[in-house]
Scaffold this active site. Structure first.
Site, PDB file in Angstrom:
ATOM      1  N   SER B 173       0.856  -1.176   0.000  1.00  0.00           N
ATOM      2  CA  SER B 173       0.000   0.000   0.000  1.00  0.00           C
ATOM      3  C   SER B 173       0.899   1.235   0.000  1.00  0.00           C
ATOM      4  CB  SER B 173      -0.938  -0.019   1.199  1.00  0.00           C
ATOM      5  OG  SER B 173      -0.214   0.087   2.379  1.00  0.00           O
ATOM      6  N   GLY B 174       0.503   2.202  -0.778  1.00  0.00           N
ATOM      7  CA  GLY B 174       1.317   3.413  -0.917  1.00  0.00           C
ATOM      8  C   GLY B 174       2.268   3.331  -2.091  1.00  0.00           C
ATOM      9  N   THR B 178      -3.374   2.289  -7.064  1.00  0.00           N
ATOM     10  CA  THR B 178      -4.623   2.948  -7.430  1.00  0.00           C
ATOM     11  C   THR B 178      -4.357   4.086  -8.402  1.00  0.00           C
ATOM     12  OG1 THR B 178      -5.360   2.378  -5.223  1.00  0.00           O
ATOM     13  CG2 THR B 178      -6.710   3.910  -6.451  1.00  0.00           C
ATOM     14  N   ASN B 230       0.204   3.272   5.964  1.00  0.00           N
ATOM     15  CA  ASN B 230      -0.421   4.067   4.919  1.00  0.00           C
ATOM     16  C   ASN B 230      -1.676   4.743   5.459  1.00  0.00           C
ATOM     17  OD1 ASN B 230      -1.588   5.039   2.616  1.00  0.00           O
ATOM     18  ND2 ASN B 230      -1.479   3.123   1.478  1.00  0.00           N
ATOM     19  N   SER B 233      -5.162   3.380   3.203  1.00  0.00           N
ATOM     20  CA  SER B 233      -4.877   2.050   2.699  1.00  0.00           C
ATOM     21  C   SER B 233      -6.164   1.345   2.300  1.00  0.00           C
ATOM     22  CB  SER B 233      -4.164   1.272   3.803  1.00  0.00           C
ATOM     23  OG  SER B 233      -4.090  -0.059   3.463  1.00  0.00           O
ATOM     24  N   SER B 234      -6.190   0.820   1.072  1.00  0.00           N
ATOM     25  CA  SER B 234      -7.375   0.083   0.634  1.00  0.00           C
ATOM     26  C   SER B 234      -7.431  -1.240   1.377  1.00  0.00           C
ATOM     27  CB  SER B 234      -7.299  -0.200  -0.868  1.00  0.00           C
ATOM     28  OG  SER B 234      -7.173   0.986  -1.586  1.00  0.00           O
ATOM     29  N   GLY B 456      -0.204  -6.579  -2.623  1.00  0.00           N
ATOM     30  CA  GLY B 456       0.841  -7.533  -2.944  1.00  0.00           C
ATOM     31  C   GLY B 456       1.141  -8.416  -1.743  1.00  0.00           C
ATOM     32  N   GLU B 458       2.462  -9.972   1.548  1.00  0.00           N
ATOM     33  CA  GLU B 458       2.658  -9.299   2.831  1.00  0.00           C
ATOM     34  C   GLU B 458       3.421 -10.192   3.795  1.00  0.00           C
ATOM     35  OE1 GLU B 458      -1.278  -8.241   4.071  1.00  0.00           O
ATOM     36  OE2 GLU B 458      -1.220  -6.321   2.998  1.00  0.00           O
TER      37      GLU B 458
END
Lengths: 196, 951
Positions: B173-174, B178, B230, B233-234, B456, B458
């Site tokens: 994330s980050g 997106t 993040n 974060s989604s 992705g 983790e």
């Protein structure tokens, strides 16, 4: 045109007369191949008396000492050899000079008698590289594959690769060689260099 | 344009820099590991056995082991656009290349099939209209790496091969997933609308893009949260499917989401937040709305563990307004908006319901039902029924309904499950609405382009069930990649006629995937977890024990050595070992919602709540939107038989992933890997270890590993010959020779091990590293030649200088001689007389000169006359020609007008055709319907007949 042969005869002799003329000092290149120390005393002189007379004339022309001592700076040694028709690399010249330090190049002097065996040694070494080799070498920079290379690129190569040449040297070498687009036909360029 | 080019194109001037080249070959540059930079360059000074002495850039000498050294690529490969071309394929070189490019503002880099992008953390001028124009219809290798290039290729492939496409964006994330997803949509909106250069197609594309962008804030408000890493974060993955018709126009879009982590709405760590919408709502809802939603202070909500955690540079109340505006634009009406917020408020309120264990009894009670009352008020249900449904629900046992009292734990659990389920349903409902808005036309798209934006791999300090799921997903995606690569490689080898048994590296991942998803013989992790869920006495520890017993010999499974905790186990993923903490997995896997509550909610007095809980009989969990959409239309009565069916989160997860994978397998995938350069959100800074970790996790390094097994470096014959002919000049005879023959001769001359290369039909293939060696040899050879040439050149210069010197000498002697002569002449009387008389001799010659000039003048006049006559003639001719041209032009004009007219007629006819076609479509649809209906009738008829017969 074939590359210049290594006969030490070409230059026409002239009357000895000390002249103030700037000789290009080759930039000393410290890198040297590993080989046994050269013993110049063991080099037998095979020059004829006429030839030696020729060399002496040329040598005199390079003598810059105010009183005409018949001595040249180390840095001029390569130039004299080249003037006499040889094409030693800087490394070759340094080898025959006994690998002097860089700062000695412009302060130390050598006389004609010392010079002769050096010249003899250099005259026996065959020139590295043939016309074909050079064409191969420069073809590498022929991006378009049309027999030309960019003048700027060739300048860059000569000034940064191998035994780097000074900008002044490169300028003189390339004078009048570039076409309107700044390109150089390298085959004729090489011919031109090898014929001079 | 030049400013822009800087961010796309490589500055080519110094690619062949002689200095760098010489440095590389003479200094023997390599990479050695470095604490700070990941790897740093060094030059080899001495090699002894397994140890190597190297000199660092700052002159320090260090001894390292030979294994630690990684080869450096020749400077020719600096900032290369496709890293698969690197001849030394190793971590250090990949990192170096990405870093160098990033520092030069080049954020996109290819690595074989991958497009790697590093978050620039600043706006780059590389997404403008001009750039879009530049990428339109270009092949990948014709333009610098860009997300546009990836998109354009996918789009063209879709049109040309009629194959659905997917673009897979993954990363931490980050990392910019997106953002890049948005760029893809942006690009497609432009390209797919100007497809035919005409505007009178609906202005649908611009509108669609707007809507997609407006959908985003809503999805983010409900699906994103602040995490440690993040701020935004989604907590879900999404698959945006853009549908195109035959001609390549966008006809609609559909968003599917995956794996919404609803657990975020019940607990978070100290500095983390729940989903944004809760904070927006509690801060932003004022006055009447606040009363209507029965909102309280942050500190009153147990589900918002840490109270009002602020997000930097973000005002929650402003965001609330923005979210509401976005909802309005997407067509949510006032009632729906309040309904949505009511659900959110309910979820928070559910957390405040407290149960007590009755003395001496197992049974739980609810001493204070204020919170429950609020919940029921918000949801429009009866509070007594609700309390009963939670505390003493009725279960079906052997066909009869039995009331069963619940313990405090069970009641707590039921409430949490309800909160999660409620939120999940809300999210899916929102998505369904968004999709309805995005699906403008009813027409079926001919093909689609899907964009997957999913987390992705983790590896955290504490890895739980969620990590297992996301890592499982990534294993599958990596398998897809490996498989795709395998297929493509195989094609390339086949095309080039090279024999090479390529291993399907997709199979590499199979053991690990099996370990997770295998249903039985032996059951995998998910299956075992499900199994444990059926045992009343099972615990997380007993699950891990069972797991260990079943898989102790599995190559991808192990128990962590130093951990005393019994609930830990380790899975060897392709990206690395992950220690999973199985604590509370049984609970996480179940999430059962009792029918009593759902039945209540589906009969709520609020139409909105009813709508949300409409499909009561479906199992609550992480189902896909597609399913929900289908069940909308399917008769709700038909699913009665499934009542009581209970599926685990793991099962649902596996199912939804399976569906996603099926979709992806039927597309041609394009891979985009997003990389976060540092955790400080700073531009121009690369945290080497962070990036390396990601390269490992996102499969870029894995891809490279696979590449290395084959012949990753390919050069077309012509290029190979051009660059390396110098090494084998004598091998090739003069005159023409075709590339393949020449290359074959050259490689023979070079005496390479036949295992190191293969000769194809148009290219020559090399194993990794071979080119570096050739490059080095080439450099040495080239240097030799250059030195020899320089010697010749110096000789040339010296001789020129020497002959000049000689000429000067001669000249000087001439001058000297003349001076001497002059000195003697100066006083000679005859000479003096001569100098006096000489000027006088000139006079006699003047007449002669005059005559000569006159004659010249005469001649010039004649020539002038002649030219004048010629000019006249030419002018006349010219006029004639001009007249003729004018006539022709007039004719042309007429023709053009005629053409325009018939073109107009054609356009009109076409429009009519289009209309008629649409009518035809409708009629066909109606026909189908009728046919269906007739079929139903037939069926009914048959049934009735049968009944008749029976009777």
């Amino acid at each position: 045109m074939a590359p210049k042969k290594v006969e030490p005869k070409k230059p026409e002799p002239k009357k000895p007369e000390p002249k103030k003329e700037e000789a290009p000092a080759p930039a000393p290149v410290p890198e040297t191949p590993k080989e046994p120390e050269l013993d110049l005393k063991s080099v037998p002189l095979e020059f004829t008396a006429d030839q030696i007379e020729e060399f002496r004339d040329a040598f005199t022309l390079f003598d810059e000492t105010p009183t005409g001592e018949m001595k040249i700076r180390y840095a001029q040694c390569g130039d004299v050899m080249r003037a006499l028709g040889h094409n030693p690399t800087n490394a070759d010249v340094l080898t025959v000079l006994g690998k002097p330090k860089a700062e000695d190049m412009n302060t130390k002097y050598l006389d004609f008698e010392t010079f002769l065996p050096m010249l003899q040694h250099v005259s026996r070494t065959k020139d590295q590289g043939t016309f074909e080799d050079f064409v191969e070498g420069l073809r590498v920079f022929d991006k378009e594959g049309n027999g030309t290379v960019m003048g700027a690129e060739l300048r860059h190569v000569l000034a940064t690769l191998g035994e780097k040449m000074t900008e002044d040297e490169v300028d003189r070498l390339m004078a009048g060689q570039e076409d309107a687009n700044g390109c150089i036909n390298y085959t004729s360029f090489i011919k031109h260099i090898l014929s001079g | 344009m030049s400013v822009v080019n800087e961010f796309l194109f490589l500055d080519n001037d110094f690619k062949n820099s002689g200095v760098a080249q010489a440095d590389w070959s003479t200094k023997k540059m390599v990479w050695i590991p470095s604490e700070r930079e990941g790897f740093q360059s060094a030059s080899i000074k001495e090699e002894t056995g397994n140890e190597v002495v190297v000199e660092l850039d700052n002159g320090k000498k260090v001894t390292v082991s030979k294994d630690e050294i990684q080869k450096m690529n020749p400077p020719k490969y600096n900032k290369v656009e496709d890293m698969a071309a690197l001849t030394c394929l190793n971590e250090a070189s990949v990192l170096h290349n990405i870093r160098e490019r990033y520092f030069s503002g080049l954020i996109y880099t290819y690595s074989g099939l991958f497009c790697v992008v590093v978050n620039p953390y600043k706006l780059l001028p590389i997404y403008s209209e001009k750039i879009t124009e530049m990428y339109k219809g270009k092949k990948r290798h014709e333009v610098p790496p860009h997300i546009y290039a990836v998109t354009d290729n996918a789009y063209r492939n879709m049109l040309q091969e009629r194959e659905d496409q997917s673009i897979l964006c993954t990363g931490e994330s980050g990392a910019g997933k997106t953002e890049n997803t948005k760029k893809v949509i942006q690009y497609l909106a432009v390209v797919a609308s100007s497809h035919k250069g005409k505007r009178h197609h609906y202005s649908l594309t611009g509108e669609l893009e707007k809507q997609l962008l407006q959908a985003n804030p809503i999805l983010e408000a409900f699906g994103n949260a602040k995490t440690i890493k993040n701020d935004n974060s989604s907590r879900f993955g999404k698959f945006i499917q853009i549908n195109f018709d035959n001609t390549g126009y966008i006809v609609g879009a559909n968003i599917e989401t995956y794996l919404l982590e609803t657990s975020w709405c019940i607990r978070q760590a100290k500095i983390e937040r729940s989903f944004h919408i809760f904070y927006y709502m509690v801060t932003g809802a004022k006055d009447k709305m606040r009363d209507e939603l029965l909102l309280e202070d942050f500190s009153n909500y147990r589900f918002l563990v840490a109270g009002h955690v602020q997000v930097q540079n973000q005002q929650d109340d402003e965001m609330f307004e923005e979210t509401l505006e976005a909802m309005e634009v997407l067509g949510f009406n006032e009632e729906e908006r309040i309904g949505m917020l009511k659900v959110c408020s309910t979820v928070l309120q559910l957390g405040n319901i407290e149960f007590k264990a009755e003395k001496n009894q197992e049974q739980a009670s609810m001493p204070d039902n204020t919170a429950a009352q609020k919940v029921c008020h918000l949801q429009g249900i009866n509070v007594t029924d609700f309390t009963k449904a939670i505390l003493t629900p009725r279960f079906k046992v052997g066909g009869e309904l039995v009331q069963k009292a619940q313990t405090k734990e069970q009641a707590d659990f039921a409430i949490e499950a309800l909160a999660k389920a409620m939120y999940d349903r809300l999210f899916r409902w929102i998505l369904a609405c968004v999709n309805k808005a995005l699906d403008k036309t009813k027409r079926q798209g001919a093909s689609f382009l899907g964009i997957l934006d999913i987390a992705g791999f983790e590896i955290f300090e504490d890895n739980s069930f969620e990590q297992l799921c996301i890592n499982y997903t990534n294993e599958k995606l990596q398998q897809l990649f490996n498989h795709t690569m395998f297929i493509l490689e195989q094609e390339e080898y086949k095309k080039e006629g090279i024999e090479w048994n390529f291993i399907d590296f997709g199979l590499d991942l199979q053991p690990c995937i099996e370990l997770i998803e295998r249903p039985n013989n032996p059951p995998g992790i998910l299956a075992l977890l499900d199994e444990e869920c059926w045992f009343p006495k099972a615990t997380d520890v007993s699950f891990v024990e069972k797991l260990t017993n079943t898989h102790s010999s599995h190559c991808k499974f192990s128990k962590p050595k130093n951990l005393k905790e019994k609930a830990f186990f380790t899975v060897q993923h392709y990206a690395g070992k992950v220690d999973y903490n199985a604590t509370s997995w049984l609970t996480k896997n179940m999430d059962p919602l009792n029918d009593n509550v759902t039945a209540l909610l589906s009969n709520s007095s609020s139409a909105f709540v009813q709508d949300i809980w409409k499909d009561v009989d479906r199992v609550v969990g992480l189902e896909t939107m597609a399913k929900m959409a289908k069940s909308d239309s399917a008769a709700p009565t038909a699913s009665k038989s499934k009542k009581g069916m209970f599926r685990t989160v793991g099962q649902l997860y596996k199912e939804s992933l399976g569906k996603l994978m099926t979709t992806l397998h039927n597309t041609q995938p394009n891979f985009v890997r997003c990389i976060i350069p540092n955790h400080e959100k700073r531009a121009g800074k690369i945290d080497a270890h962070l990036v390396l970790e990601q390269l490992r996790c996102n499969g870029v390094l894995e891809g490279i590993r696979i590449c290395r097994q084959g012949f990753p470096n390919r050069i077309v014959f012509h290029e190979f010959r051009q660059r390396y002919e110098i090494l084998a000049a004598r091998a090739i005879p003069k005159g023409f020779m075709d590339g393949k023959q020449a290359s074959t001769l050259m490689i023979k001359h070079l005496d390479s091990d036949p295992n190191l290369y293969r000769i194809g039909l148009s290219k020559i293939f090399f194993r990794t590293g071979v080119l570096a060696q050739l490059e080095e040899e080439r450099d040495l050879k080239l240097t030799d030649i250059i030195i020899a040439f320089q010697a010749q050149a110096r000789g040339f210069l010296s001789r020129k200088a020497f002959s000049k010197k000689q000429k000067q000498l001669t000249a000087m002697k001439v001058i000297q001689k003349n001076c001497a002569v002059y000195l003697t002449l100066k006083n000679w009387q005859w000479w003096r007389l001569f100098t006096k008389v000489k000027p006088l001799l000139q006079v006699t010659r003047q007449d002669e000169e005059m005559n000569q000039k006159e004659e010249e003048l005469h001649k010039a006049k004649e020539i002038a006359q002649k030219s004048e006559a010629e000019l006249k003639e030419i002018t006349q001719k010219h006029n004639q020609v001009v007249e003729e041209r004018n006539q022709l032009q007039a004719k042309l004009q007429e023709e053009a007008e005629l053409y325009a007219e018939s073109e107009e007629v054609r356009i009109r006819l076409e429009a009519k055709k289009q209309e008629l076609e649409e009518v035809l479509h409708e009629i066909e649809a109606r026909l189908e319907e009728e046919e269906e209906r007739s079929q139903v009738f037939q069926q009914e008829k048959a049934n009735l007949q049968q009944q008749l017969k029976v009777e």
